[in-house]
Design a protein around this motif. Structure first.
Motif, mmCIF file in Angstrom:
data_model
loop_
_atom_site.group_PDB
_atom_site.id
_atom_site.type_symbol
_atom_site.label_atom_id
_atom_site.label_comp_id
_atom_site.label_asym_id
_atom_site.label_seq_id
_atom_site.Cartn_x
_atom_site.Cartn_y
_atom_site.Cartn_z
ATOM 1 N N CYS A 74 3.467 13.359 27.694
ATOM 2 C CA CYS A 74 2.480 13.285 26.620
ATOM 3 C C CYS A 74 3.202 13.288 25.280
ATOM 4 C CB CYS A 74 1.515 14.469 26.690
ATOM 5 S SG CYS A 74 0.475 14.467 28.169
ATOM 6 N N ARG B 57 -6.173 4.036 21.007
ATOM 7 C CA ARG B 57 -5.478 5.314 20.959
ATOM 8 C C ARG B 57 -6.379 6.414 20.428
ATOM 9 N NH1 ARG B 57 -1.158 4.245 17.237
ATOM 10 N NH2 ARG B 57 -2.609 4.859 15.635
ATOM 11 N N THR C 273 -1.135 10.872 23.705
ATOM 12 C CA THR C 273 -1.281 9.806 24.687
ATOM 13 C C THR C 273 -0.161 9.925 25.701
ATOM 14 O OG1 THR C 273 -1.575 7.416 24.958
ATOM 15 C CG2 THR C 273 0.132 8.133 23.446
ATOM 16 N N ALA D 26 0.323 10.327 19.636
ATOM 17 C CA ALA D 26 -0.041 8.908 19.647
ATOM 18 C C ALA D 26 0.459 8.194 18.408
ATOM 19 C CB ALA D 26 -1.558 8.760 19.773
#
Length: 703
Positions: free
Chosen positions: A83, A135, A75, A86
């Motif tokens: 990045c 997510r 994410t 997540a």
């Protein structure tokens, strides 16, 4: 932090040779699978991979669905513009959310679930479950992924607070003794291990490692003792009994309005009661020791080999084994602790910058002796480049004159313009603070008036929602603007030369000191309980060692040398908070961490210093803070430093230019000496004969 994203974008232009420069105007000249970022003018993968910039300055650049060769979804971090995985993105807490959903029922074989009417074990409604679905790209009503092992299943898995460890170990949340017993029976019946989990603040893999596939976690976040005499009771002598899974915020919500405080306390209420007892957690009240020292009784659940037995332990000889025991004996179900009555209490800040002439052993010793001997509590922050210190101070406030009892806050004071002084001089005084906009604001109360218990209860109730998740996920998040500030400063470090780095260091430490002062003021103005630290960054790496208080000058010089030498060697200024507290070590536990060099147990007056580095996702400076921690640990050997076993320690080079904790196995095995291991081992074998609670990196302490 209006320009944070733009500053970050500029700094990210030096992200490394892996991302070649390019020209958007000249067409896409990037290697296959990459594209030219028109803002940063570097080639990045499409979609973006782990650690690559994805920010939202002009355009959202999408992260890949999963990290390369793993099942971990990616994410875009909203506060660092890269990045990240997540599962460990601090903007997406990992365990629970106020989803208002019906509690999940976790399947356990009916025969094992003695005491559970329907053969199942309940789990609470999940905090953050909406974010978890988003997510994972799941619809709002989709079921969350379930991890099943050892006869149990859960949607919650263990990730430690600092995000350095993400495991697939399922966590279960028994609500009572019957469910706790059922869980023990099921896990034991499948030949697995059960590991108690608190707020997750243990930095190393004390609870479980990433490869521990036969582990199940148990949290007491939803647990209530069957014996209600152990559920939030307080006697006239100040002995409180409370469930081990509550947070320190929950404890003070109950005890502080009645005037009762812990004998010593941490900076924030962001830990569970059981967690601070099971590890070597100290506070900053002068002359006091580890928090577990003040445990006077425990209600514990142990595994006999066939069933859970609930025991109440009051014998000091046995309590010594449970203090700092890392969850390898059983489950602490509830705790009795001795508290301290403080009728009047004040929290404030002060500071000092040591000149070159003042930087001597005699002057520094005298300066800190005055604080330790004259104040109730201190926590100090150190700028190693300028020899500057900022202190959080607790004081037993002076009695309030009857005429001043209505002057309950600075807002009740004002400036008397005709007489050019503060009005009500007996109760108010002129004390200018940076940021005051007029003379009225600079008039402050000269006495601290205790707030009424009913008022404190009301304020705690108002704060409760912000601390609701501490039992599950640890501290609330640092405000996004502060995360942005930290991230941008780190990204700029080392990019524009030594003079600019000196400027960054000044900003970083001024920012830290300012946030500390404002947090202290906020705490003093509401519940005034001393727990001034109410949020922290998730992406941090910590190391803490203690040395005799008499060596404070040597300790500070050692820390300065680490920062100056690593900065010189890497060409990048090291930005980290240096925090230290004074406390005493007493003979109160079998497992007292020993000196790093001597292996000896030491008692008396000590100073503990913690280095806190921010480790933002995709940071180009990761190996540099690793080097700084390694150097700190290496050099503190000369002072026979004693490790804080709730932080990271025992670093070694990893063969790839970096340094990793727990790689120095000789160091890990030397935290306790052979005599301690033998005494604890004998008690451990008798208490947990089946070894149900064995495991985690703490297991290596006893080899």
């Amino acid at each position: 932090m209006a320009h944070a994203a733009l500053l970050y974008a500029a700094a990210s232009a030096s992200i490394g040779a892996a991302y070649p420069r390019c020209s958007a105007e000249g067409g896409n000249t990037c290697p296959a699978g990459m594209e030219c970022d028109p803002i940063l003018l570097r080639c990045y993968h499409m979609p973006r991979q782990l650690g690559e910039p994805c920010g939202t300055v002009l355009k959202v650049r999408k992260c890949a669905a999963y990290d390369t060769n793993t099942s971990h979804p990616l994410t875009c971090s909203t506060w660092c513009g890269t990045c990240v995985i997540a599962d460990i993105d601090p903007t997406h807490p990992t365990t629970h959310d106020d989803g208002g959903s019906v509690p999940t029922r976790l399947t356990i074989p009916a025969g094992a679930a003695a005491g559970a009417a329907d053969g199942t074990l309940s789990q609470p409604s999940l905090y953050w479950e909406g974010r978890k679905r988003a997510r994972a790209g799941l619809p709002a009503d989709a079921p969350l992924p379930v991890v099943s092992r050892c006869g149990v299943s859960s949607t919650a898995t263990y990730i430690n607070f600092e995000q350095s460890l993400a495991t697939d170990m399922p966590i279960l949340y028994p609500k009572n003794d019957a469910e706790m017993g059922a869980l023990m029976a099921t896990v034991a019946g499948h030949g697995c291990k059960l590991r108690p989990v608190g707020a997750g603040h243990s930095s190393p893999a004390v609870i479980a490692g990433d490869g521990d596939v036969d582990f199940v976690g148990v949290s007491l976040a939803e647990y209530t003792p069957d014996d209600l005499g152990w559920n939030m009771t307080l006697d006239a002598q100040g002995r409180v009994r409370a469930p081990a899974g509550i947070s320190l915020f929950d404890l003070y919500h109950y005890t502080r309005p009645q005037g009762w405080f812990l004998e010593s306390q941490t900076a924030g209420p962001i830990f569970t009661l059981g967690g601070v007892i099971a590890n070597s957690v100290h506070g900053g009240v002068h002359g006091k020791g580890y928090l577990n020292q003040y445990v006077t009784a425990l209600r514990v659940g142990v595994w006999t080999g066939t069933a859970m037995a609930v025991r109440v332990i009051t014998d000091e000889a046995e309590l010594r084994h449970w203090r700092n025991s890392y969850g390898v004996l059983g489950v602490m179900l509830a705790v009795e602790m001795q508290l301290n009555k403080r009728q009047n209490f004040a929290i404030t800040t002060t500071g000092h910058t040591f000149s070159e002439a003042q930087w001597s052993r005699d002057y520094v010793d005298a300066y800190f002796n005055k604080i330790v001997d004259g104040k109730l509590y201190s926590e100090s922050f150190f700028n190693p480049y300028l020899r500057e210190v900022k202190h959080v101070i607790f004081e037993a406030a002076a009695p309030v004159p009857p005429a001043c009892v209505n002057f309950t806050s600075d807002a009740t004071c004002s400036w008397d313009y005709p007489h050019a002084k503060c009005a009500d001089a007996a109760c108010c005084e002129y004390r200018y603070k940076f940021g005051d906009m007029n003379l009225d604001e600079s008039c402050r109360t000269s006495h601290h008036v205790p707030n009424a218990p009913s008022w404190l209860q009301q304020v705690y109730a108002g704060l409760a929602s912000a601390f609701k998740s501490v039992r599950f996920n640890g501290s609330p998040d640092l405000p996004a603007a502060q995360n942005d500030e930290i991230c941008v400063l780190e990204r700029l470090a080392g990019k524009f030369g030594k003079v600019f780095d000196q400027f960054l260091a000044m900003i970083f430490y001024d920012m830290t000191f300012s946030h500390v002062a404002s947090s202290v003021t906020a705490n003093g103005n509401d519940v005034n309980d001393g727990f001034w630290l109410r949020s922290v960054p998730h992406e941090i790496r910590l190391m803490a060692y203690s040395v005799p208080r008499a060596r404070i000058f040597d300790f500070l010089n050692l820390i300065r040398s680490v920062f100056l030498d690593v900065t010189a060697a890497t060409g990048t200024v090291q930005l980290a908070n240096v925090e230290f507290r004074f406390f005493n070590m007493s003979d109160t536990a079998t497992l007292m961490p020993t000196g790093l060099t001597s292996g000896a147990i030491a008692y008396g007056a000590f100073v503990n210093c913690e280095l806190v580095f921010n480790s933002n996702p995709g940071s180009p400076n990761t190996k540099q803070w690793q080097q700084a921690l390694y150097e700190y640990e290496t050099r503190v050997r000369a002072l026979d430093g004693i490790p804080h076993t709730g932080k990271s320690f025992c670093y070694l080079p990893d063969g790839e230019g970096g340094y990793q904790p727990y790689m120095n196995k000789t160091c890990v095995k030397g935290v306790f000496n052979n005599g301690q291991k033998a005494a604890f081992g004998a008690y451990r074998t008798a208490t947990d004969p089946a070894g149900l609670f064995d495991g985690g990196a703490a297991e290596e302490f006893f080899l």
